[in-house]
Design a protein around this motif. Structure first.
Motif, PDB file in Angstrom:
ATOM      1  N   GLU A 176       0.864  -1.299   0.175  1.00  0.00           N
ATOM      2  CA  GLU A 176      -0.020  -0.223  -0.060  1.00  0.00           C
ATOM      3  C   GLU A 176       0.923   1.463   0.114  1.00  0.00           C
ATOM      4  O   GLU A 176       0.456   2.344  -0.423  1.00  0.00           O
ATOM      5  CB  GLU A 176      -1.051   0.067   1.192  1.00  0.00           C
ATOM      6  N   GLU A 177       1.851   1.173   0.408  1.00  0.00           N
ATOM      7  CA  GLU A 177       2.972   2.366   0.697  1.00  0.00           C
ATOM      8  C   GLU A 177       3.742   2.743  -0.813  1.00  0.00           C
ATOM      9  O   GLU A 177       4.073   1.875  -1.426  1.00  0.00           O
ATOM     10  CB  GLU A 177       4.010   2.192   1.645  1.00  0.00           C
ATOM     11  N   SER A 178       3.587   3.737  -1.044  1.00  0.00           N
ATOM     12  CA  SER A 178       4.200   4.356  -2.331  1.00  0.00           C
ATOM     13  C   SER A 178       5.548   4.236  -2.409  1.00  0.00           C
ATOM     14  O   SER A 178       6.223   3.982  -3.479  1.00  0.00           O
ATOM     15  CB  SER A 178       3.770   5.559  -2.866  1.00  0.00           C
ATOM     16  N   ILE A 195       8.209  -0.029   5.061  1.00  0.00           N
ATOM     17  CA  ILE A 195       7.616   0.543   6.059  1.00  0.00           C
ATOM     18  C   ILE A 195       8.454   0.503   7.683  1.00  0.00           C
ATOM     19  O   ILE A 195       9.466  -0.181   7.384  1.00  0.00           O
ATOM     20  CB  ILE A 195       6.444  -0.361   6.641  1.00  0.00           C
TER      21      ILE A 195
END
Length: 155
Positions: A18-20, A24
């Motif tokens: 989900e992180e561009s 994380i």
């Protein structure tokens, strides 16, 4: 039924995707609390499921403000990925290293699940029933041959 390690792995991979930036930062204790498990369970998942051979870099900082950073590393092309893996096989390949590589090849859509099963069957310790370290050297040579075939076929 999935075990807790599979669930934690899926959760962390979902957040990474989900992180561009493809990375994380987590706090081990917070994740352990979320899944109601001991912090060492989080260590186990990170150490076994987020390895270099599976395409991840892990950094950690200890102490009160400590964190664990997990970064997803992707090759520019499938040929680059295969070449990187071949270089990593120069010193042989354990069975667990081979499994990690195969999981990464599936994840990066270089091979199918069926191809993965064939590769793992050909390279397991029962098939290569010779003593170590010759077994790991032979496993690496066979895997390199398979990867070279894929590299020139999948262009």
């Amino acid at each position: 039924m999935k075990n807790i390690s599979d669930i934690i792995e899926g959760y962390l991979k979902g957040i990474i995707e989900e992180e561009s930036m493809g990375q994380i930062e987590i706090k081990r204790n917070e994740i352990a609390e979320m899944f109601q498990c001991v912090p060492s369970q989080i260590n186990y998942v990170i150490n076994t499921r987020f390895t270099v051979d599976r395409g991840y870099l892990v950094e950690s900082k200890r102490g009160g403000g400590g964190y664990i950073r997990i970064l997803r590393v992707r090759a520019h092309t499938k040929a680059d990925l295969i070449e990187h893996i071949i270089v990593s096989l120069e010193n042989g390949a354990s069975e667990s290293m081979t499994q990690d590589i195969v999981f990464r090849l599936i994840d990066e859509e270089v091979i199918t699940k069926r191809e993965a099963k064939l590769i793992l069957a050909a390279l397991n310790k029962k098939t290569l029933a010779i003593p170590l370290p010759a077994r790991d050297e032979l496993r690496a040579r066979i895997l390199c041959a398979m990867l070279l075939t894929l590299k020139y076929e999948k262009k």
